[in-house]
Motif scaffolding. Structure first.
Motif, PDB file in Angstrom:
ATOM      1  N   ASP A   1       0.820  -1.214   0.000  1.00 22.96           N
ATOM      2  CA  ASP A   1       0.000   0.000   0.000  1.00 22.96           C
ATOM      3  C   ASP A   1       0.855   1.266   0.000  1.00 22.96           C
ATOM      4  O   ASP A   1       0.430   2.305   0.492  1.00 22.96           O
ATOM      5  N   VAL A   2       2.077   1.166  -0.551  1.00 20.29           N
ATOM      6  CA  VAL A   2       3.011   2.292  -0.566  1.00 20.29           C
ATOM      7  C   VAL A   2       3.207   2.775  -2.002  1.00 20.29           C
ATOM      8  O   VAL A   2       3.405   1.966  -2.906  1.00 20.29           O
ATOM      9  N   ASP A   3       3.158   4.102  -2.185  1.00 20.37           N
ATOM     10  CA  ASP A   3       3.439   4.659  -3.512  1.00 20.37           C
ATOM     11  C   ASP A   3       4.498   5.751  -3.466  1.00 20.37           C
ATOM     12  O   ASP A   3       4.665   6.514  -4.412  1.00 20.37           O
ATOM     13  N   CYS A   4       5.230   5.809  -2.353  1.00 18.92           N
ATOM     14  CA  CYS A   4       6.305   6.791  -2.207  1.00 18.92           C
ATOM     15  C   CYS A   4       7.298   6.273  -1.171  1.00 18.92           C
ATOM     16  O   CYS A   4       6.890   5.844  -0.086  1.00 18.92           O
ATOM     17  N   ILE A   5       8.581   6.292  -1.524  1.00 19.13           N
ATOM     18  CA  ILE A   5       9.633   5.961  -0.562  1.00 19.13           C
ATOM     19  C   ILE A   5      10.409   7.246  -0.298  1.00 19.13           C
ATOM     20  O   ILE A   5      10.916   7.882  -1.220  1.00 19.13           O
ATOM     21  N   LEU A   6      10.462   7.636   0.966  1.00 20.17           N
ATOM     22  CA  LEU A   6      11.096   8.878   1.385  1.00 20.17           C
ATOM     23  C   LEU A   6      12.433   8.574   2.056  1.00 20.17           C
ATOM     24  O   LEU A   6      12.529   7.658   2.873  1.00 20.17           O
ATOM     25  N   HIS A   7      13.455   9.335   1.683  1.00 15.30           N
ATOM     26  CA  HIS A   7      14.791   9.160   2.257  1.00 15.30           C
ATOM     27  C   HIS A   7      15.359  10.511   2.656  1.00 15.30           C
ATOM     28  O   HIS A   7      15.046  11.526   2.047  1.00 15.30           O
ATOM     29  N   GLY A   8      16.264  10.469   3.621  1.00 20.42           N
ATOM     30  CA  GLY A   8      17.172  11.588   3.817  1.00 20.42           C
ATOM     31  C   GLY A   8      18.257  11.453   2.751  1.00 20.42           C
ATOM     32  O   GLY A   8      18.390  10.417   2.094  1.00 20.42           O
ATOM     33  N   ARG A   9      19.057  12.494   2.562  1.00 20.51           N
ATOM     34  CA  ARG A   9      20.084  12.481   1.516  1.00 20.51           C
ATOM     35  C   ARG A   9      21.055  11.312   1.664  1.00 20.51           C
ATOM     36  O   ARG A   9      21.332  10.591   0.704  1.00 20.51           O
ATOM     37  N   LYS A  10      21.584  11.094   2.862  1.00 15.31           N
ATOM     38  CA  LYS A  10      22.600  10.053   3.058  1.00 15.31           C
ATOM     39  C   LYS A  10      22.061   8.666   2.711  1.00 15.31           C
ATOM     40  O   LYS A  10      22.719   7.899   2.018  1.00 15.31           O
TER      41      LYS A  10
ATOM     42  N   GLN B   1       7.143  21.079   7.611  1.00 18.78           N
ATOM     43  CA  GLN B   1       6.188  21.615   6.640  1.00 18.78           C
ATOM     44  C   GLN B   1       6.162  20.778   5.357  1.00 18.78           C
ATOM     45  O   GLN B   1       5.096  20.439   4.843  1.00 18.78           O
ATOM     46  N   GLU B   2       7.327  20.443   4.836  1.00 18.39           N
ATOM     47  CA  GLU B   2       7.406  19.683   3.582  1.00 18.39           C
ATOM     48  C   GLU B   2       6.816  18.283   3.721  1.00 18.39           C
ATOM     49  O   GLU B   2       6.145  17.795   2.805  1.00 18.39           O
ATOM     50  N   ILE B   3       7.046  17.628   4.846  1.00 16.16           N
ATOM     51  CA  ILE B   3       6.495  16.285   5.056  1.00 16.16           C
ATOM     52  C   ILE B   3       4.981  16.365   5.227  1.00 16.16           C
ATOM     53  O   ILE B   3       4.238  15.519   4.715  1.00 16.16           O
ATOM     54  N   LYS B   4       4.493  17.383   5.899  1.00 15.59           N
ATOM     55  CA  LYS B   4       3.037  17.547   6.030  1.00 15.59           C
ATOM     56  C   LYS B   4       2.395  17.753   4.662  1.00 15.59           C
ATOM     57  O   LYS B   4       1.328  17.202   4.389  1.00 15.59           O
ATOM     58  N   VAL B   5       3.037  18.526   3.793  1.00 16.20           N
ATOM     59  CA  VAL B   5       2.532  18.719   2.432  1.00 16.20           C
ATOM     60  C   VAL B   5       2.499  17.371   1.711  1.00 16.20           C
ATOM     61  O   VAL B   5       1.499  17.010   1.074  1.00 16.20           O
ATOM     62  N   LEU B   6       3.571  16.606   1.809  1.00 21.09           N
ATOM     63  CA  LEU B   6       3.651  15.292   1.169  1.00 21.09           C
ATOM     64  C   LEU B   6       2.575  14.351   1.706  1.00 21.09           C
ATOM     65  O   LEU B   6       1.919  13.644   0.939  1.00 21.09           O
ATOM     66  N   LYS B   7       2.356  14.353   3.019  1.00 21.66           N
ATOM     67  CA  LYS B   7       1.338  13.486   3.621  1.00 21.66           C
ATOM     68  C   LYS B   7      -0.069  13.889   3.196  1.00 21.66           C
ATOM     69  O   LYS B   7      -0.969  13.043   3.134  1.00 21.66           O
ATOM     70  N   ASN B   8      -0.278  15.171   2.899  1.00 22.35           N
ATOM     71  CA  ASN B   8      -1.607  15.648   2.509  1.00 22.35           C
ATOM     72  C   ASN B   8      -1.905  15.463   1.027  1.00 22.35           C
ATOM     73  O   ASN B   8      -3.045  15.684   0.606  1.00 22.35           O
ATOM     74  N   LYS B   9      -0.907  15.072   0.233  1.00 18.46           N
ATOM     75  CA  LYS B   9      -1.154  14.814  -1.182  1.00 18.46           C
ATOM     76  C   LYS B   9      -1.982  13.545  -1.337  1.00 18.46           C
ATOM     77  O   LYS B   9      -1.938  12.645  -0.512  1.00 18.46           O
ATOM     78  N   GLU B  10      -2.709  13.472  -2.428  1.00 18.50           N
ATOM     79  CA  GLU B  10      -3.484  12.273  -2.754  1.00 18.50           C
ATOM     80  C   GLU B  10      -2.523  11.115  -2.986  1.00 18.50           C
ATOM     81  O   GLU B  10      -1.478  11.281  -3.606  1.00 18.50           O
ATOM     82  N   GLY B  11      -2.846   9.950  -2.480  1.00 22.21           N
ATOM     83  CA  GLY B  11      -2.015   8.791  -2.735  1.00 22.21           C
ATOM     84  C   GLY B  11      -2.073   7.771  -1.619  1.00 22.21           C
ATOM     85  O   GLY B  11      -2.875   7.878  -0.689  1.00 22.21           O
ATOM     86  N   LYS B  12      -1.211   6.789  -1.758  1.00 17.47           N
ATOM     87  CA  LYS B  12      -1.119   5.709  -0.775  1.00 17.47           C
ATOM     88  C   LYS B  12      -0.150   6.114   0.329  1.00 17.47           C
ATOM     89  O   LYS B  12       0.213   7.275   0.461  1.00 17.47           O
ATOM     90  N   GLU B  13       0.311   5.130   1.085  1.00 22.12           N
ATOM     91  CA  GLU B  13       1.201   5.387   2.208  1.00 22.12           C
ATOM     92  C   GLU B  13       2.614   5.743   1.748  1.00 22.12           C
ATOM     93  O   GLU B  13       3.001   5.471   0.616  1.00 22.12           O
ATOM     94  N   ILE B  14       3.365   6.341   2.648  1.00 25.11           N
ATOM     95  CA  ILE B  14       4.752   6.743   2.412  1.00 25.11           C
ATOM     96  C   ILE B  14       5.642   5.880   3.306  1.00 25.11           C
ATOM     97  O   ILE B  14       5.360   5.737   4.500  1.00 25.11           O
ATOM     98  N   MET B  15       6.720   5.325   2.747  1.00 23.40           N
ATOM     99  CA  MET B  15       7.644   4.497   3.528  1.00 23.40           C
ATOM    100  C   MET B  15       8.985   5.202   3.644  1.00 23.40           C
ATOM    101  O   MET B  15       9.481   5.781   2.673  1.00 23.40           O
ATOM    102  N   VAL B  16       9.564   5.136   4.819  1.00 20.42           N
ATOM    103  CA  VAL B  16      10.910   5.646   5.071  1.00 20.42           C
ATOM    104  C   VAL B  16      11.764   4.463   5.503  1.00 20.42           C
ATOM    105  O   VAL B  16      11.352   3.674   6.355  1.00 20.42           O
ATOM    106  N   TYR B  17      12.959   4.355   4.913  1.00 21.55           N
ATOM    107  CA  TYR B  17      13.914   3.330   5.327  1.00 21.55           C
ATOM    108  C   TYR B  17      15.115   3.995   5.968  1.00 21.55           C
ATOM    109  O   TYR B  17      15.855   4.713   5.304  1.00 21.55           O
ATOM    110  N   GLY B  18      15.284   3.722   7.256  1.00 22.77           N
ATOM    111  CA  GLY B  18      16.485   4.118   7.969  1.00 22.77           C
ATOM    112  C   GLY B  18      16.906   5.558   7.814  1.00 22.77           C
ATOM    113  O   GLY B  18      16.141   6.421   7.428  1.00 22.77           O
ATOM    114  N   GLY B  19      18.152   5.750   8.125  1.00 20.61           N
ATOM    115  CA  GLY B  19      18.713   7.086   8.204  1.00 20.61           C
ATOM    116  C   GLY B  19      18.490   7.603   9.610  1.00 20.61           C
ATOM    117  O   GLY B  19      17.480   8.238   9.890  1.00 20.61           O
ATOM    118  N   ASP B  20      19.418   7.266  10.501  1.00 27.11           N
ATOM    119  CA  ASP B  20      19.242   7.540  11.924  1.00 27.11           C
ATOM    120  C   ASP B  20      18.813   8.967  12.240  1.00 27.11           C
ATOM    121  O   ASP B  20      17.817   9.192  12.911  1.00 27.11           O
TER     122      ASP B  20
END
Length: 173
Positions: free
Chosen positions: A30-39, A95-114
């Motif tokens: 149910d994920v349509d976006c993978i979010l990462h920090g730069r590293k 602010q940017e993550i709230k905008v991303l969460k409010n967009k139409e779509g499925k869930e967002i997944m984040v992998y690691g990045g302490d």
């Protein structure tokens, strides 16, 4: 509003088994976006692209799924995306993550990045947390979460062991 899920494999020696791969694939259904920090993005995206392009790799199916899902890299230093299927965002994290969460779509997944995950938790942006705890003695490893400035209340929803001895801890806010 879209959920932001974090999945972290906590170990320096990357103990992994088929059950964990199957869990990771299922957790992406149910994920349509993978979010990462730069590293993390700089390592994750090229690695899994190579796996997706190698049909002989044992993790090919997972690599293909990772490559199919659009990536978003949060960075205040990069100006151009180096990777296909990847968008850069910068600015105020909260602010940017709230905008991303409010967009139409499925869930967002984040992998690691302490530090990235710590910042997301600190700003109350994480809805679900999946910790894969590996039973390996790793010595003087890096702290998984930077010291948080406030208490974070989590509810344990599920605890599941894998064949390798790794344990999945699934929490919600």
């Amino acid at each position: 509003m879209r959920k932001l899920k974090v999945q972290m494999n906590i170990s320096l020696d990357n103990v992994w088994d088929r059950g964990m791969s199957n869990f990771s694939l299922d957790n992406l259904k149910d994920v349509d976006c993978i979010l990462h920090g730069r590293k993390t993005g700089e390592g994750f995206i090229p690695y899994w692209t190579d796996v997706a392009n190698n049909s002989n790799d044992s993790e090919h199916k997972l690599g293909k799924r990772f490559s199919e899902i659009p990536n978003v890299v949060f960075s205040n230093t990069l100006t151009v995306s180096k990777w296909e299927n990847t968008t850069l965002i910068k600015g105020d994290l909260q602010q940017e993550i709230k905008v991303l969460k409010n967009k139409e779509g499925k869930e967002i997944m984040v992998y690691g990045g302490d530090s990235f995950v710590s910042s997301l938790i600190e700003h109350d942006l994480v809805d679900e947390l999946y910790l894969l705890i590996n039973p390996a003695a790793i010595g003087n490893g890096q702290q998984t979460f930077n010291p948080l400035k406030k208490d974070v209340k989590l509810k344990l929803v599920k605890c599941s062991p894998f064949e390798s001895g790794t344990v999945l801890l699934y929490y919600t806010r």
